[in-house]
Motif scaffolding. Sequence first.
Motif, PDB file in Angstrom:
ATOM      1  N   GLU A   1       0.855  -1.179   0.000  1.00 28.37           N
ATOM      2  CA  GLU A   1       0.000   0.000   0.000  1.00 28.37           C
ATOM      3  C   GLU A   1       0.897   1.237   0.000  1.00 28.37           C
ATOM      4  N   PRO A   2       0.359   2.382  -0.388  1.00 27.87           N
ATOM      5  CA  PRO A   2       1.168   3.597  -0.367  1.00 27.87           C
ATOM      6  C   PRO A   2       1.717   3.883   1.030  1.00 27.87           C
ATOM      7  N   LEU A   3       3.001   4.236   1.095  1.00 31.63           N
ATOM      8  CA  LEU A   3       3.637   4.523   2.374  1.00 31.63           C
ATOM      9  C   LEU A   3       3.186   5.887   2.902  1.00 31.63           C
TER      10      LEU A   3
ATOM     11  N   GLU B   1       1.632  12.015   5.625  1.00 31.41           N
ATOM     12  CA  GLU B   1       2.682  12.897   6.147  1.00 31.41           C
ATOM     13  C   GLU B   1       2.866  14.146   5.308  1.00 31.41           C
ATOM     14  N   ILE B   2       2.409  14.088   4.040  1.00 27.26           N
ATOM     15  CA  ILE B   2       2.537  15.273   3.183  1.00 27.26           C
ATOM     16  C   ILE B   2       1.167  15.757   2.707  1.00 27.26           C
ATOM     17  N   GLY B   3       0.111  15.218   3.329  1.00 30.31           N
ATOM     18  CA  GLY B   3      -1.230  15.675   3.003  1.00 30.31           C
ATOM     19  C   GLY B   3      -1.762  15.201   1.662  1.00 30.31           C
ATOM     20  N   GLU B   4      -1.238  14.088   1.159  1.00 29.65           N
ATOM     21  CA  GLU B   4      -1.705  13.543  -0.116  1.00 29.65           C
ATOM     22  C   GLU B   4      -2.600  12.326   0.132  1.00 29.65           C
TER      23      GLU B   4
END
Length: 322
Positions: A264-266, A272-275
Motif C-alpha cells: 500500500e502507499p507509504l 505525512e505530506i497531506g496527499e
Amino acid sequence: MPGFSIPTVDLSPFFNEGLEDDKKKAIEIIAKACSDYGFFQVVNHGLPLSLMTRALELSKTFFEYPIEEKLKSSPGSGAPLPAGYNRQPEHSADKNEYLLVFPPGSSFNVYPNNPPQFREVLEDIFSHFTKTGLLMESILNECLGLRSNFLKEYNNDRSLDFMVPLRYFPATDTENNGITEHEDGNCFTFVFQDETEGLEVRKDGEWIPVTPTEGTIVVNVSDVIKVLSNNKFKSATHKVVRQAGRSRHSYAFFYNLAGDKWVEPLSQFTKEIGEPPKYRGFLYKEYQQLRMRNKTHPPSNPLDVIHITHYAIPHLGKEENS
C-alpha cells in the motif's frame, strides 16, 4: 520523440569509496528517470561482460535445439511460476519461448542438461543479478528518501526472485509483436539483450526504442515501487517488437516480493505530506494471481486485462500512467 534517449547511469561510484558527489549525481538522474517514466540503463553494474556474453551464447544454443530436446526441461509441479522451459501457446499474442529459473539451490528449478555448462552459467549470472539487485534496491531507497534500509527490511526474502532467458521469434508478414504492451508487477526488473532491437518504452504517449548496447543493463521500475511511492515513481510501460528475419535474445531478472507481503502507499507519500492514497492496499500474492489469470484465461476484451489500476481508488479519477 525527437532527441530523446533513455538515460544511462554509471554505477561505479557505488563500488568505490570517496565518490560522494558522483553518487549524488547518479541518484539524481535515477530519481528523475523513475519519476518521469520508470526506465533507465546502467553500466559498471557488477556483472562481468564476459559472463553476460557467455550467457547469451548458451541460451541461443539452447533455443536452437529441436523442440524435443527443449521439452526435456519442461516445468515440474509445485513452483509458484512454471520453472523450466516454456513456450507461449500458438493462440497467444506474445510470440516467445523462455527458460524460467529461480535462485541457485531452489528445488523448483528444472535445468537443461545441454548445452554443457549452461546450468553453471545460469547460476553464476543469477548470483550476480542478486547482488546488483540489492545495490539497486538501496539506491531506490535513497532516491525515495526512505529511512536507511527500509526497502531491504520490507523485502528481505530473495527466494522468489526469478530470471528468464528469452527468445523472441522473428516477425512475420502479419505479426510483429514479441510481447504486448504491459507493466511488470514486481519491484523492479533488469534486462540485458543481444544486438537485435525491439525493446521499447512509452513516454508521453510515444514509443521510444531502447537501443541495445553491449554491457549495459536496462532497469525498469515496476508496480510494487509505484504503489509504495503513491505514484511518485512510475511503473514503466514497455513492449517488445519482433524484427523481420531474426530472433531476439535477452535475459530478464525480476526482483520480486514475498507473496504474503501487504502492499500500500507509504505514509511518507500520503498522510505525512497531506496527499490522499492513490491505491487501496492488497496482498502481493492476490495481485500475482490476477496477473497469472490474464495469461491463462485471457479476457476477450483487452480492456478487461487486470493491471495495477485494479487497486486504484476510484474517486481520484483517471490514474496517471505515463
